[in-house]
Scaffold this active site. Structure first.
Site, PDB file in Angstrom:
ATOM      1  N   LYS A 123      44.181  33.780  33.309  1.00  0.00           N
ATOM      2  CA  LYS A 123      42.935  33.970  32.564  1.00  0.00           C
ATOM      3  C   LYS A 123      42.239  35.239  33.029  1.00  0.00           C
ATOM      4  O   LYS A 123      41.724  36.023  32.219  1.00  0.00           O
ATOM      5  CB  LYS A 123      42.037  32.759  32.811  1.00  0.00           C
ATOM      6  N   TYR A 136      29.449  51.283  53.313  1.00  0.00           N
ATOM      7  CA  TYR A 136      29.138  50.222  54.281  1.00  0.00           C
ATOM      8  C   TYR A 136      27.989  50.707  55.161  1.00  0.00           C
ATOM      9  O   TYR A 136      27.163  51.492  54.713  1.00  0.00           O
ATOM     10  CB  TYR A 136      30.406  49.869  55.063  1.00  0.00           C
TER      11      TYR A 136
END
Length: 480
Positions: free
Chosen positions: A169, A114
């Site tokens: 999925k 970050y």
């Protein structure tokens, strides 16, 4: 109370009962009398006067489970608090999660993943956008996009109810091909709005898998996105079914000794899947396809309000046959059903050519009962897992996206689809090939890698790959 699932034979009933009115042995006896088999007991809480227990019971089916609950509900001193099954428990809290590749253990790690360290990576991508493929999740991420209008056999159930399917999925993408997929369920049915949203989120993804979007809107959505995005867009309900169907047909024709260019194919159900199947078969060399829908055989002389039917009629039915399914199925070598149960009869099968091949793909109930059809056909395939030759999209989409992502393809084209079908068919060796084994199992570990290699090769040969083929030959195993 949760609904019971047809997919499970074990239910878990949470019971509260008063000890001064009934004993657990009496409850167990009643369960046994109605055919329930207790396989587990967990005490949740208990006191001198009452107790709460979770009882795991094996039942025959959903109706039987309901019968067990109804009987327990009639017992004096007994209250059914809740009922669940393994399927519902598996979905608690969702089925997928996001986890970091490298844990943040200290301040130095934080400064690299970050601020401030991440800024230099951002600048590098700003200067050279293609670096997003190597420096972000884009290289391995697919959006599974649905509006919930055509979910499985459930129809228009909306985006929230479609989430469990899209999560499933995503699980298959990850487990089968190590592709990171995420469900994007949209609260709109407007094609223009869906297109706009998908284009807006596309920078974060390496591919778009459209799923369970109703016809004919799905055609416009897919075609527009394919033309306006530079990443693969694949409507699995159309093309996944078509690819696996073609794989099955290749092997079925081996068993019958027939030539793909000489067969007569009758296709019942000219919707999204039916249209894609016809296009795929035409690309593979089939010359005679007759499409049948509720109005009968589609032919060039008719004008249809459904623009998809008009387009379909112009590319099929070279002899311009007319009439009902009964009329046009006579002498057919192959029947393909992507429609509804009960439309195909024994009389239809008896009127087909010698050694008929039948793909009865309506789910959950095929166009004809497989046990009724079996004596009259050479090869029978369905969409169900409890019968041989399941035409399952899972054989297609993990490998085809794995290959497309690995070579950074700009699209998934017809060459790549046909290559996928041939690769799936080739997994079944000549020694293994039989009337009840024309496509491999979805758990066959050879499928994804064979498909991946075929897709990468076809992408390079057709000019849509944007990454070096040689480097990619080893990337699949390294990435895994």
């Amino acid at each position: 109370m949760s609904q019971l699932s047809n997919a499970s034979t074990n239910i878990i009933i949470r019971l509260h009962f008063q000890k001064n009115l009934i004993t657990f042995s009496e409850i167990a006896k009643v369960i046994g009398e109605v055919g329930g088999d207790i396989i587990g007991i967990d005490v949740i809480s208990t006191s001198k006067t009452q107790t709460v227990r979770d009882i795991t019971i094996t039942v025959k089916n959903q109706k039987h489970g309901q019968n067990v609950m109804d009987v327990l509900g009639l017992l004096k001193g007994v209250k059914v608090i809740s009922v669940s099954d393994r399927t519902f428990l598996l979905h608690l809290g969702g089925k997928i999660e996001v986890t970091p590749k490298n844990p943040i253990k200290n301040r130095d790690d934080l400064s690299r993943v970050y601020t401030p360290g991440v800024a230099q990576v951002c600048r590098a991508i700003e200067e050279e956008p293609q670096k997003a493929h190597s420096l972000t999740i884009k290289r391995n991420t697919v959006a599974v996009v649905s509006d919930g209008t055509a979910v499985l056999g459930l129809g228009d159930i909306g985006p929230l109810a479609a989430m469990p399917v899209m999560e499933g999925k995503a699980m298959l993408f990850k487990q089968m091909a190590d592709v990171d997929a995420f469900p994007i369920c949209l609260d709109t049915k407007d094609p223009d709005e869906i297109i706009k949203i998908v284009k807006a989120i596309a920078p974060a993804f390496g591919g778009i898998n459209l799923e369970d979007i109703s016809s004919p809107r799905c055609f416009e959505i897919e075609e527009t996105l394919k033309s306006e995005l530079n990443i693969p867009v694949f409507h699995d309900d159309q093309h996944g079914t078509a690819v696996v169907l073609l794989a099955g047909l290749y092997n079925a024709l081996k068993l019958t000794g027939k030539n793909i260019e000489e067969i007569k194919v009758v296709l019942n159900g000219v919707g999204a899947a039916g249209t894609a199947c016809a296009k795929m078969l035409l690309a593979a060399g089939v010359r005679q396809i007759i499409g049948v829908d509720r109005i009968g055989a589609l032919n060039k002389n008719e004008s249809y309000e459904n623009q998809n039917w008009t387009a379909f009629s112009q590319m099929t039915n070279p002899d311009n046959l007319k009439g009902s399914l009964t009329d046009v199925i006579k002498g057919a070598d192959v029947f393909i059903g992507v429609s509804a149960p009960g439309v195909l009869t024994v009389e239809h099968l008896q009127s087909m050519a010698k050694d008929p091949i039948v793909f009865a793909l309506a789910n959950p109930d095929p166009e004809i009962d497989p046990e009724i059809a079996e004596p009259y056909v050479k090869v029978l395939a369905t969409g169900r897992s409890d019968y041989p030759n399941q035409i399952n999209n899972v054989l297609c989409f993990p490998g085809i996206f794995r290959g497309a992502l690995d070579c950074r393809a700009s699209e998934i084209n017809e060459q790549m689809k046909i290559a996928t079908a041939k690769a799936i068919a080739d997994v079944v060796s000549d020694d293994e090939l039989s009337e009840t084994y024309i496509v491999p199992s979805v758990f066959n570990q050879k499928v994804v890698e064979k498909v991946r290699k075929a897709v990468v090769k076809a992408a390079h040969e057709s000019g849509v790959a944007r990454k070096d083929l040689y480097k990619e030959e080893n990337s699949f195993q390294e990435n895994r």
